[in-house]
Design a protein around this motif. Sequence first.
Motif, PDB file in Angstrom:
ATOM      1  N   ALA A 260       0.840  -1.208   0.000  1.00 10.37           N
ATOM      2  CA  ALA A 260       0.000   0.000   0.000  1.00 10.37           C
ATOM      3  C   ALA A 260       0.872   1.255   0.000  1.00 10.37           C
ATOM      4  O   ALA A 260       0.544   2.260  -0.669  1.00 10.37           O
ATOM      5  N   VAL A 261       1.978   1.222   0.731  1.00 13.00           N
ATOM      6  CA  VAL A 261       2.897   2.373   0.754  1.00 13.00           C
ATOM      7  C   VAL A 261       3.423   2.605  -0.660  1.00 13.00           C
ATOM      8  O   VAL A 261       3.384   3.730  -1.191  1.00 13.00           O
ATOM      9  N   GLY A 262       3.906   1.544  -1.302  1.00 13.63           N
ATOM     10  CA  GLY A 262       4.453   1.664  -2.661  1.00 13.63           C
ATOM     11  C   GLY A 262       3.414   2.182  -3.631  1.00 13.63           C
ATOM     12  O   GLY A 262       3.687   3.097  -4.436  1.00 13.63           O
ATOM     13  N   TYR A 263       2.200   1.626  -3.526  1.00 13.97           N
ATOM     14  CA  TYR A 263       1.147   2.031  -4.456  1.00 13.97           C
ATOM     15  C   TYR A 263       0.762   3.493  -4.238  1.00 13.97           C
ATOM     16  O   TYR A 263       0.571   4.256  -5.196  1.00 13.97           O
ATOM     17  N   SER A 264       0.681   3.906  -2.983  1.00 12.88           N
ATOM     18  CA  SER A 264       0.228   5.277  -2.687  1.00 12.88           C
ATOM     19  C   SER A 264       1.238   6.323  -3.157  1.00 12.88           C
ATOM     20  O   SER A 264       0.881   7.472  -3.386  1.00 12.88           O
ATOM     21  N   LEU A 265       2.495   5.910  -3.292  1.00 13.44           N
ATOM     22  CA  LEU A 265       3.509   6.857  -3.773  1.00 13.44           C
ATOM     23  C   LEU A 265       3.394   7.099  -5.273  1.00 13.44           C
ATOM     24  O   LEU A 265       3.737   8.168  -5.771  1.00 13.44           O
ATOM     25  N   GLN A 266       2.881   6.092  -5.988  1.00  9.33           N
ATOM     26  CA  GLN A 266       2.821   6.275  -7.443  1.00  9.33           C
ATOM     27  C   GLN A 266       1.426   6.581  -7.978  1.00  9.33           C
ATOM     28  O   GLN A 266       1.283   7.171  -9.044  1.00  9.33           O
ATOM     29  N   ASP A 276       0.273  11.822  -0.342  1.00  6.22           N
ATOM     30  CA  ASP A 276       0.277  13.195   0.193  1.00  6.22           C
ATOM     31  C   ASP A 276      -0.935  13.464   1.082  1.00  6.22           C
ATOM     32  O   ASP A 276      -0.945  14.424   1.843  1.00  6.22           O
ATOM     33  N   TYR A 277      -1.968  12.620   0.943  1.00 12.13           N
ATOM     34  CA  TYR A 277      -3.193  12.854   1.713  1.00 12.13           C
ATOM     35  C   TYR A 277      -3.138  12.109   3.038  1.00 12.13           C
ATOM     36  O   TYR A 277      -2.900  10.888   3.069  1.00 12.13           O
ATOM     37  N   GLN A 278      -3.371  12.830   4.098  1.00 13.79           N
ATOM     38  CA  GLN A 278      -3.315  12.187   5.419  1.00 13.79           C
ATOM     39  C   GLN A 278      -4.422  11.148   5.592  1.00 13.79           C
ATOM     40  O   GLN A 278      -4.269  10.217   6.376  1.00 13.79           O
ATOM     41  N   GLY A 279      -5.489  11.306   4.806  1.00 14.03           N
ATOM     42  CA  GLY A 279      -6.542  10.278   4.833  1.00 14.03           C
ATOM     43  C   GLY A 279      -5.973   8.925   4.454  1.00 14.03           C
ATOM     44  O   GLY A 279      -6.458   7.882   4.884  1.00 14.03           O
ATOM     45  N   VAL A 280      -4.912   8.947   3.637  1.00 18.88           N
ATOM     46  CA  VAL A 280      -4.255   7.698   3.241  1.00 18.88           C
ATOM     47  C   VAL A 280      -3.097   7.380   4.195  1.00 18.88           C
ATOM     48  O   VAL A 280      -3.024   6.301   4.780  1.00 18.88           O
ATOM     49  N   SER A 281      -2.185   8.327   4.343  1.00 13.27           N
ATOM     50  CA  SER A 281      -0.950   8.021   5.098  1.00 13.27           C
ATOM     51  C   SER A 281      -1.214   7.798   6.589  1.00 13.27           C
ATOM     52  O   SER A 281      -0.529   6.984   7.226  1.00 13.27           O
TER      53      SER A 281
END
Length: 385
Positions: A260-266, A276-281
């Motif tokens: 999920a970390v890798g996917y959220s970066l791209q 970049d969204y705290q809703g995700v991170s």
Amino acid sequence: MISFDFSAEQQQFADVLADFSTQELLPHYTRRAASTDFPYDAFKKLAELGVLGIGLPERFGGTGAEDPVLLGLATEVLARGDVNLASAPIQVGLVGSQIAAGSEEVQERYLPPLIAGEETLAIALTEPGSGSDAGALRTTATAVDDGWIVSGEKTAISWAMNASATLVYARTPGTTRSTGVSCFVVPMDADGVSRHHMLGMGCLPIGWGSIHFDDVFIPRTHLIGAEGRGFASVLNHFDFSRAAIGLMCLGAARQSLDEAVGYSLQRETFGRPISDYQGVSFGIAEQATYVEAARLLCYKALWAREVERPHTALASMSKWWPPQVARQAIEVAMRVHGNLGYSADFPHQARYRDVMAYLVAADGSAEIQKKIISGDIYRRGDVGY
Ligand SMILES: Cc1cc2nc3c(=O)[nH]c(=O)nc-3n(C[C@H](O)[C@H](O)[C@H](O)COP(=O)(O)OP(=O)(O)OC[C@H]3O[C@@H](n4cnc5c(N)ncnc54)[C@H](O)[C@@H]3O)c2cc1C
């Protein structure tokens, strides 16, 4: 005062397993998890890596003395690649430690192929009328010349469909509760044994099924441990294998979170990566926190076993809470992946279903673990461990 480091040997072993897990297991996990075929090739490779002999007798290819932390570490690391295969060292350890209490004949027959990854064995305890309340089992073992005749039905048995033999728990007729229950090893091709596949929500490759024993003759040499003391060995081993199960579920969850970390970066929305969204991170941060806390609990239980401190309640804590943490973390990882998280082409849905087995019932339900923990707390009058 304390150290959270593994020993150099443990870390070295974990590094080798981590490479195997990510390079060989992970790329094929989604395909394997969707199939009811038992992955014999991968199972054999686990044996070659020395994973299946942890804590089993050296003279049959095992590592020798019980090694709870190493068992937990191996299952955690392997689960990143394949949570079903990661259960193999736990299953083999549970079976092998009981077989090691059997006659020389059964040890020589079953331990070498089990540790070498050439054969699998099942543990048949649960029955249609008794699961949590194992002492209510009804399968009988009636003494005859040279052995026993076993009759009854076992259900929800992992590895039932691929096992060459099974441990079966059966009572002397006329006895009640755990008194009178003995453990036997029974070849699956013995006259009167039949098995039927059961399809679960996950854990498909482990060959879940029911086993029927229709007047099956068992020779004297196939008794495991003392007659009427069939539960002693399995309960002793549950005392730490439960913590390894917790780590196994958490290993799968860590892998989903890392993905999920890798996917959220791209992945970009509204012109920015979703990381970049705290809703995700923040969701990932929260789950990473729970996973780490649950992981430390499991290792504490395994450490307590190793240093011979009381650990039954810690092992039960590690069995009910970490699978729940893992399921929740996998769900968050699925959501970070959007529609892809739900896709059968991605591993999160499979991990979610596989981990649910341990949350719901496998190796004892959450409620039974809480029964053990609360019993211990009230006996001691202390909630601290
Ligand atoms: C994937 C999987 C693999 C399994 N593999 C094996 C295996 O290899 N070998 C084997 O022998 N068994 C195996 N099992 C069976 C498992 O051990 C049992 O399902 C489990 O012990 C629960 O028994 P049960 O299903 O009969 O539920 P029950 O005992 O009928 O319980 C039903 C519900 O009541 C709750 N409950 C029961 N008693 C209490 C109580 N005193 N207080 C509070 N709540 C209670 C339970 O927590 C559960 O929620 C497996 C199960 C699964 C799902």
